[in-house]
Design an enzyme around this catalytic site. Structure first.
Site, PDB file in Angstrom:
ATOM      1  NE  ARG A 174      -3.870  -2.266   0.622  1.00 23.35           N
ATOM      2  CZ  ARG A 174      -3.804  -3.503   0.128  1.00 23.35           C
ATOM      3  NH1 ARG A 174      -2.879  -3.825  -0.757  1.00 23.35           N
ATOM      4  NH2 ARG A 174      -4.672  -4.417   0.490  1.00 23.35           N
ATOM      5  CB  SER A 248      -8.775  -0.915   4.417  1.00 23.52           C
ATOM      6  OG  SER A 248      -9.262  -2.092   3.834  1.00 23.52           O
ATOM      7  CD  GLU A 344      -5.278   1.036   2.548  1.00 21.77           C
ATOM      8  OE1 GLU A 344      -4.937   0.011   3.183  1.00 21.77           O
ATOM      9  OE2 GLU A 344      -6.107   1.034   1.630  1.00 21.77           O
TER      10      GLU A 344
HETATM   11  P1  FAD Z   1      -8.448   9.512  -4.779  1.00 24.42           P
HETATM   12  O1  FAD Z   1      -9.145   9.165  -3.510  1.00 24.42           O
HETATM   13  O2  FAD Z   1      -9.088  10.513  -5.664  1.00 24.42           O
HETATM   14  O3  FAD Z   1      -6.966   9.974  -4.435  1.00 24.42           O
HETATM   15  C1  FAD Z   1      -6.170   9.238  -3.527  1.00 24.42           C
HETATM   16  C2  FAD Z   1      -4.786   9.904  -3.443  1.00 24.42           C
HETATM   17  O4  FAD Z   1      -4.113   9.774  -4.690  1.00 24.42           O
HETATM   18  C3  FAD Z   1      -4.862  11.408  -3.184  1.00 24.42           C
HETATM   19  O5  FAD Z   1      -3.742  11.759  -2.409  1.00 24.42           O
HETATM   20  C4  FAD Z   1      -4.765  12.019  -4.568  1.00 24.42           C
HETATM   21  O6  FAD Z   1      -4.227  13.332  -4.574  1.00 24.42           O
HETATM   22  C5  FAD Z   1      -3.822  11.061  -5.268  1.00 24.42           C
HETATM   23  N1  FAD Z   1      -4.100  10.942  -6.698  1.00 24.42           N
HETATM   24  C6  FAD Z   1      -5.233  10.520  -7.290  1.00 24.42           C
HETATM   25  N2  FAD Z   1      -5.090  10.496  -8.622  1.00 24.42           N
HETATM   26  C7  FAD Z   1      -3.832  10.953  -8.889  1.00 24.42           C
HETATM   27  C8  FAD Z   1      -3.091  11.175 -10.081  1.00 24.42           C
HETATM   28  N3  FAD Z   1      -3.606  10.943 -11.289  1.00 24.42           N
HETATM   29  N4  FAD Z   1      -1.831  11.647  -9.973  1.00 24.42           N
HETATM   30  C9  FAD Z   1      -1.291  11.901  -8.764  1.00 24.42           C
HETATM   31  N5  FAD Z   1      -1.941  11.718  -7.604  1.00 24.42           N
HETATM   32  C10 FAD Z   1      -3.200  11.238  -7.661  1.00 24.42           C
HETATM   33  N6  FAD Z   1      -7.792   0.045  -2.141  1.00 24.42           N
HETATM   34  C11 FAD Z   1      -7.026  -1.047  -2.354  1.00 24.42           C
HETATM   35  O7  FAD Z   1      -5.801  -0.941  -2.499  1.00 24.42           O
HETATM   36  N7  FAD Z   1      -7.573  -2.285  -2.384  1.00 24.42           N
HETATM   37  C12 FAD Z   1      -8.896  -2.479  -2.245  1.00 24.42           C
HETATM   38  O8  FAD Z   1      -9.356  -3.621  -2.308  1.00 24.42           O
HETATM   39  C13 FAD Z   1      -9.734  -1.349  -2.013  1.00 24.42           C
HETATM   40  N8  FAD Z   1     -11.057  -1.503  -1.792  1.00 24.42           N
HETATM   41  C14 FAD Z   1     -11.828  -0.416  -1.555  1.00 24.42           C
HETATM   42  C15 FAD Z   1     -13.202  -0.603  -1.330  1.00 24.42           C
HETATM   43  C16 FAD Z   1     -14.019   0.477  -1.090  1.00 24.42           C
HETATM   44  C17 FAD Z   1     -15.499   0.272  -0.858  1.00 24.42           C
HETATM   45  C18 FAD Z   1     -13.474   1.794  -1.104  1.00 24.42           C
HETATM   46  C19 FAD Z   1     -14.370   2.978  -0.892  1.00 24.42           C
HETATM   47  C20 FAD Z   1     -12.116   1.989  -1.295  1.00 24.42           C
HETATM   48  C21 FAD Z   1     -11.279   0.890  -1.528  1.00 24.42           C
HETATM   49  N9  FAD Z   1      -9.900   1.025  -1.739  1.00 24.42           N
HETATM   50  C22 FAD Z   1      -9.116  -0.070  -1.980  1.00 24.42           C
HETATM   51  C23 FAD Z   1      -9.272   2.356  -1.660  1.00 24.42           C
HETATM   52  C24 FAD Z   1      -9.335   3.134  -2.990  1.00 24.42           C
HETATM   53  O9  FAD Z   1     -10.405   2.711  -3.786  1.00 24.42           O
HETATM   54  C25 FAD Z   1      -8.062   2.998  -3.829  1.00 24.42           C
HETATM   55  O10 FAD Z   1      -6.951   3.433  -3.096  1.00 24.42           O
HETATM   56  C26 FAD Z   1      -8.124   3.777  -5.135  1.00 24.42           C
HETATM   57  O11 FAD Z   1      -6.985   3.507  -5.915  1.00 24.42           O
HETATM   58  C27 FAD Z   1      -8.237   5.289  -4.942  1.00 24.42           C
HETATM   59  O12 FAD Z   1      -8.505   5.855  -6.222  1.00 24.42           O
HETATM   60  P2  FAD Z   1      -9.163   7.276  -6.387  1.00 24.42           P
HETATM   61  O13 FAD Z   1      -9.113   7.607  -7.827  1.00 24.42           O
HETATM   62  O14 FAD Z   1     -10.492   7.306  -5.749  1.00 24.42           O
HETATM   63  O15 FAD Z   1      -8.143   8.178  -5.587  1.00 24.42           O
HETATM   64  P1  NAP Z   2     -10.241 -11.044   4.367  1.00 24.41           P
HETATM   65  O1  NAP Z   2     -10.306 -11.980   3.211  1.00 24.41           O
HETATM   66  O2  NAP Z   2     -11.289 -11.109   5.419  1.00 24.41           O
HETATM   67  O3  NAP Z   2      -8.822 -11.158   5.056  1.00 24.41           O
HETATM   68  C1  NAP Z   2      -8.472 -10.301   6.154  1.00 24.41           C
HETATM   69  C2  NAP Z   2      -7.045  -9.834   5.970  1.00 24.41           C
HETATM   70  O4  NAP Z   2      -6.186 -10.949   6.008  1.00 24.41           O
HETATM   71  C3  NAP Z   2      -6.877  -9.159   4.636  1.00 24.41           C
HETATM   72  O5  NAP Z   2      -6.743  -7.807   4.890  1.00 24.41           O
HETATM   73  C4  NAP Z   2      -5.641  -9.791   4.027  1.00 24.41           C
HETATM   74  O6  NAP Z   2      -4.536  -8.899   3.929  1.00 24.41           O
HETATM   75  C5  NAP Z   2      -5.234 -10.898   4.970  1.00 24.41           C
HETATM   76  N1  NAP Z   2      -5.235 -12.186   4.234  1.00 24.41           N
HETATM   77  C6  NAP Z   2      -6.281 -12.998   3.973  1.00 24.41           C
HETATM   78  N2  NAP Z   2      -5.860 -14.100   3.309  1.00 24.41           N
HETATM   79  C7  NAP Z   2      -4.520 -13.972   3.149  1.00 24.41           C
HETATM   80  C8  NAP Z   2      -3.512 -14.768   2.548  1.00 24.41           C
HETATM   81  N3  NAP Z   2      -3.809 -15.941   1.985  1.00 24.41           N
HETATM   82  N4  NAP Z   2      -2.245 -14.294   2.539  1.00 24.41           N
HETATM   83  C9  NAP Z   2      -1.935 -13.105   3.086  1.00 24.41           C
HETATM   84  N5  NAP Z   2      -2.851 -12.301   3.680  1.00 24.41           N
HETATM   85  C10 NAP Z   2      -4.117 -12.733   3.721  1.00 24.41           C
HETATM   86  O7  NAP Z   2     -10.178  -9.525   3.827  1.00 24.41           O
HETATM   87  P2  NAP Z   2     -11.304  -8.577   3.293  1.00 24.41           P
HETATM   88  O8  NAP Z   2     -11.463  -7.456   4.217  1.00 24.41           O
HETATM   89  O9  NAP Z   2     -12.494  -9.363   2.869  1.00 24.41           O
HETATM   90  O10 NAP Z   2     -10.583  -8.006   1.996  1.00 24.41           O
HETATM   91  C11 NAP Z   2     -10.301  -8.867   0.924  1.00 24.41           C
HETATM   92  C12 NAP Z   2      -9.202  -8.271   0.071  1.00 24.41           C
HETATM   93  O11 NAP Z   2      -9.635  -7.010  -0.450  1.00 24.41           O
HETATM   94  C13 NAP Z   2      -7.924  -8.005   0.852  1.00 24.41           C
HETATM   95  O12 NAP Z   2      -6.833  -8.283   0.030  1.00 24.41           O
HETATM   96  C14 NAP Z   2      -8.007  -6.533   1.177  1.00 24.41           C
HETATM   97  O13 NAP Z   2      -6.731  -5.922   1.255  1.00 24.41           O
HETATM   98  C15 NAP Z   2      -8.776  -5.979  -0.017  1.00 24.41           C
HETATM   99  N6  NAP Z   2      -9.541  -4.794   0.387  1.00 24.41           N
HETATM  100  C16 NAP Z   2      -8.858  -3.632   0.530  1.00 24.41           C
HETATM  101  C17 NAP Z   2      -9.536  -2.482   0.880  1.00 24.41           C
HETATM  102  C18 NAP Z   2      -8.793  -1.179   0.982  1.00 24.41           C
HETATM  103  O14 NAP Z   2      -9.439  -0.139   1.071  1.00 24.41           O
HETATM  104  N7  NAP Z   2      -7.495  -1.195   0.965  1.00 24.41           N
HETATM  105  C19 NAP Z   2     -10.892  -2.506   1.121  1.00 24.41           C
HETATM  106  C20 NAP Z   2     -11.534  -3.727   1.007  1.00 24.41           C
HETATM  107  C21 NAP Z   2     -10.861  -4.879   0.628  1.00 24.41           C
HETATM  108  P3  NAP Z   2      -4.308  -7.877   2.720  1.00 24.41           P
HETATM  109  O15 NAP Z   2      -5.214  -6.733   2.967  1.00 24.41           O
HETATM  110  O16 NAP Z   2      -2.877  -7.532   2.883  1.00 24.41           O
HETATM  111  O17 NAP Z   2      -4.610  -8.573   1.436  1.00 24.41           O
END
Ligand code: FAD
Ligand code: NAP
Length: 348
Positions: A174, A248, A344
């Site tokens: 991340r 998250s 995050e």
């Molecule tokens: P924004 O929120 O608009 O911006 C985020 C940051 O990036 C800000 O600092 C912004 O200035 C910068 N930024 C945006 N675009 C640019 C650009 N073109 N150039 C330079 N800087 C920029 N994230 C995960 O990693 N895994 C997931 O599974 C995941 N699941 C999610 C589920 C839900 C329901 C939600 C709401 C969020 C989730 N996220 C997840 C977080 C998020 O969706 C991601 O981080 C996504 O990439 C953010 O994109 P955005 O365009 O909305 O960014």
């Molecule tokens: P989950 O499957 O309930 O698992 C809980 C956590 O355990 C996850 O965060 C994941 O870490 C870790 N995990 C599970 N299985 C794993 C494996 N085999 N090896 C290593 N790590 C493992 O998680 P969840 O909340 O439903 O999310 C599912 C996936 O979507 C995850 O990868 C999560 O990161 C992603 N997600 C991200 C966001 C966001 O905003 N960043 C939001 C929703 C979902 P990791 O997170 O490191 O994968």
């Protein structure tokens, strides 16, 4: 590339622009100035404007990883660059270039339709392509660094265009150089992905296999994996259109094995995932749930009842209130588990 023609017009900045519909937390706030750019000419014109250069700038994608805690006292630049094209091909790969304003999930669906494999586990992540390298988005065992080829970005002050390869992006969990050393310096305009012609399915993470079993398929395709991911995500994550959130709120902490062993002596079922010989990842959602925060409500905001890692806007929450809740959770986890949670979500 399908991009809007350069327009021969002077880019206007809108004052006091509402941001409520531009962030998935649904926080009601404003930007002092706002402009959307649809091509690089418009972007360059904006960057030439002293009004833009002399104040803080925020590049906005889908607003799904942002918490506004106050009005943004500067210029919000909304990235609206569009276009997806195949820019190269080898025996094994396609190089697919997507403009930064493309919706991420639509991009994933485009790849699946065209049999470009590698991003299917990342289906249904909100936001835009341009933000995907910012935190090296990841889900279900895949991160964009696994399929990343290069990106183009414009330096905000110097207005130079640079191509970053994978090493220069310094991707981590991340994390990337754009969240660290180069924070607020660059506007990412496009990302090129190296996608497989021959899929290597990753189904061993979380509940994907279980979900695929339920689907009772003879042969599993990238479309099936995406379907399974969409099904799992829809069942536990709140839809931002219904309940404001930014996914998250905290990163999963990576801790020394001794810290984990201490937790395990009190909670024998404590989950962990190995990171190295000396460190493990502990799911932050599990820690927050054990500490009793899951489902907590504080009138306008709270902790999601199906996933404790997600903080939610229950209606008219202020960003500062959600930030305070996150601080209370961080303090409590520190006290109870001796682990420092890191946010995050990007706080503004
Ligand atoms: P924004 O929120 O608009 O911006 C985020 C940051 O990036 C800000 O600092 C912004 O200035 C910068 N930024 C945006 N675009 C640019 C650009 N073109 N150039 C330079 N800087 C920029 N994230 C995960 O990693 N895994 C997931 O599974 C995941 N699941 C999610 C589920 C839900 C329901 C939600 C709401 C969020 C989730 N996220 C997840 C977080 C998020 O969706 C991601 O981080 C996504 O990439 C953010 O994109 P955005 O365009 O909305 O960014
Ligand atoms: P989950 O499957 O309930 O698992 C809980 C956590 O355990 C996850 O965060 C994941 O870490 C870790 N995990 C599970 N299985 C794993 C494996 N085999 N090896 C290593 N790590 C493992 O998680 P969840 O909340 O439903 O999310 C599912 C996936 O979507 C995850 O990868 C999560 O990161 C992603 N997600 C991200 C966001 C966001 O905003 N960043 C939001 C929703 C979902 P990791 O997170 O490191 O994968």
């Amino acid at each position: 590339m399908r991009s809007t023609q350069a327009r021969n017009c002077s880019m206007q900045l809108t004052p006091n622009h509402p941001l409520k519909n531009l962030n998935t937390f649904g926080i009601d706030c404003t930007a002092k100035w706002f402009a959307a750019f649809h091509n690089t000419d418009e972007l360059m014109e904006l960057l030439d404007n002293p009004e833009v250069q002399n104040q803080p700038q925020l590049v906005l994608g889908g607003g799904s990883n942002i918490l506004f805690t106050q009005p943004f006292n500067g210029v919000v630049l909304k990235n609206s660059l569009l276009g997806i094209e195949v820019v190269g091909e080898t025996d094994d790969h396609y190089l697919v270039k997507a403009a930064a304003g493309e919706n991420w999930h639509q991009f994933v669906m485009h790849c699946i339709k065209n049999q470009f494999a590698g991003v299917e586990n990342l289906a249904l992540i909100p936001g835009c392509v341009g933000a995907s390298p910012m935190q090296n988005i990841g889900a279900y065992g895949v991160e964009i660094k696994d399929v990343f080829h290069e990106l183009d970005a414009v330096h905000i002050r110097e207005k130079k265009i640079k191509t970053f390869d994978v090493t220069e992006c310094s991707f981590g969990y991340r994390e990337s150089v754009f969240k660290q050393r180069e924070k607020n310096q660059w506007i990412i305009t496009s990302v090129t992905f190296r996608l497989n012609k021959n899929p290597r399915l990753k189904t061993g993470y979380g509940a994907i296999e279980e979900e695929l079993d339920r689907m009772n398929l003879d042969q599993i395709t990238i479309k099936d994996v995406a379907k399974a991911v969409i099904q799992i995500r829809s069942s536990k994550l709140p839809d931002p259109a219904v309940l404001g959130n930014a996914g998250s709120f905290f990163k999963n902490p990576v801790v020394p094995i001794e810290t984990y062993e201490k937790i395990k002596s009190h909670y024998p079922g404590a989950p962990s995932y190995p990171i190295s010989e000396t460190a493990v990842k502990v799911p932050a959602g599990w820690l927050i749930e054990q500490a009793g925060w899951k489902g907590l409500k504080r009138i306008t905001h709270g902790v999601h009842d199906k996933q404790a890692l997600v903080l939610v806007n229950l209606g008219n929450a202020r960003g500062a209130e959600i930030l305070q809740l996150s601080s209370d959770i961080i303090d409590d986890i520190q006290h109870k588990f001796d682990i420092t949670l890191e946010r995050e979500v990007n706080i503004y």
